[in-house]
Design an enzyme around this catalytic site. Structure first.
Site, mmCIF file in Angstrom:
data_model
loop_
_atom_site.group_PDB
_atom_site.id
_atom_site.type_symbol
_atom_site.label_atom_id
_atom_site.label_comp_id
_atom_site.label_asym_id
_atom_site.label_seq_id
_atom_site.Cartn_x
_atom_site.Cartn_y
_atom_site.Cartn_z
ATOM 1 N N ASP A 1 -5.110 8.405 10.811
ATOM 2 C CA ASP A 1 -3.761 7.897 11.027
ATOM 3 C C ASP A 1 -3.221 8.241 12.410
ATOM 4 O O ASP A 1 -3.463 9.319 12.932
ATOM 5 C CB ASP A 1 -2.816 8.466 9.962
ATOM 6 C CG ASP A 1 -3.242 8.048 8.566
ATOM 7 O OD1 ASP A 1 -3.620 6.885 8.420
ATOM 8 O OD2 ASP A 1 -3.223 8.877 7.647
ATOM 9 N N GLU B 1 0.856 -1.179 0.000
ATOM 10 C CA GLU B 1 0.000 0.000 0.000
ATOM 11 C C GLU B 1 0.895 1.231 0.000
ATOM 12 O O GLU B 1 1.696 1.432 0.907
ATOM 13 C CB GLU B 1 -0.879 0.025 1.250
ATOM 14 C CG GLU B 1 -1.974 -1.023 1.208
ATOM 15 C CD GLU B 1 -2.725 -1.095 2.525
ATOM 16 O OE1 GLU B 1 -2.692 -0.125 3.306
ATOM 17 O OE2 GLU B 1 -3.340 -2.137 2.778
#
Length: 255
Positions: A58, A47
């Site tokens: 995140d 990814e």
């Protein structure tokens, strides 16, 4: 939709290791070396994170790498330029992960077309809602042979999980916990119960677990009931501390 590299990889009789990293980090031009070294060392999928100035889902490690990558000068156009010859040296599935805003600014169809040209297989946009995707963008993704990957969490309702399963063509990104990304020492009873619950739903798409996986122990726990696991924060920490020449060592300690 015709089969792409993701579908072929999912059919392999093994637990898949997927690695996430932020493009343009630690240094602006590290992207290709990181991808090539990950494949050489037996990683199954990669990814590639497109850094964004406001990365909501995140944890601090990925946020910091994103901020650094933007400061280094990384942006969508440059990433596409860096990746233009990637399929001359790399054959495993490549997935772009980011937020919808940069994709929208680039133009959704232009973005998908570019992904197809350079050999990207899938896209993960955590902030692109399912209904918006289905109404406005699904046909574009499919026209360019791209697999869209949706996230589910322990809080996602069964009804929504079934809707995501129906709309998916590849795998479901199963977020292991409700918190932001980051490495954990191990999974607790609550998370194991969640892994079991999803495994018993009999979904048509395999699941790959992300968030909280950092070593062989957590990788094994995460893949007991699923097809594979994704490691992001732990890998980025490793790059920060050891640089891009130490990728082999990192992968060896997971498998």
């Amino acid at each position: 939709m015709k089969q792409n590299r993701i579908h072929q990889k999912l059919q392999e009789n093994k637990k898949l290791l997927s690695i996430y990293f932020t493009s343009g980090y630690p240094n602006l031009n590290d992207t290709i070396k990181i991808i090539e070294d990950l494949e050489k060392n037996g990683v199954d999928m990669i990814e590639i994170g497109l850094p964004f100035s406001d990365p909501l889902a995140d944890g601090p490690t990925i946020q910091e790498s994103s901020t650094a990558a933007l400061k280094n000068g990384m942006h969508t156009e440059l990433l596409f330029e860096q990746l233009k010859d990637i399929r001359k040296t790399v054959s495993i599935p490549l997935i772009l992960m980011g937020y919808f805003n940069p994709m929208l600014q680039y133009g959704v169809e232009a973005f998908c077309k570019k992904c197809q040209e350079i050999g990207i297989d899938g896209i993960i946009m955590p902030d692109l809602p399912l209904d918006v995707y289905q109404e406005e963008y699904q046909h574009i993704y499919e026209d360019y042979g791209l697999t869209n990957v949706f996230l589910i969490t322990p809080q996602t309702s069964e009804k929504r999980i079934r809707a995501i399963d129906n709309a998916s063509n590849g795998f479901i990104y199963m977020v292991s916990s409700a918190s932001t990304t980051g490495a954990k020492e191990g999974f607790g009873e609550e998370q194991k119960a969640y892994f079991n619950r999803i495994a018993q739903m009999g979904l048509k798409n395999p699941q790959i677990v992300g968030f909280g996986i950092s070593n062989a122990h957590t990788f094994q726990q995460a893949t007991e009931k699923s097809k594979g696991a994704i490691i992001g924060s732990a890998f980025i920490k490793h790059l920060t501390q050891n640089g891009v020449d130490s990728i082999a060592h990192f992968v060896r300690q997971i498998r």
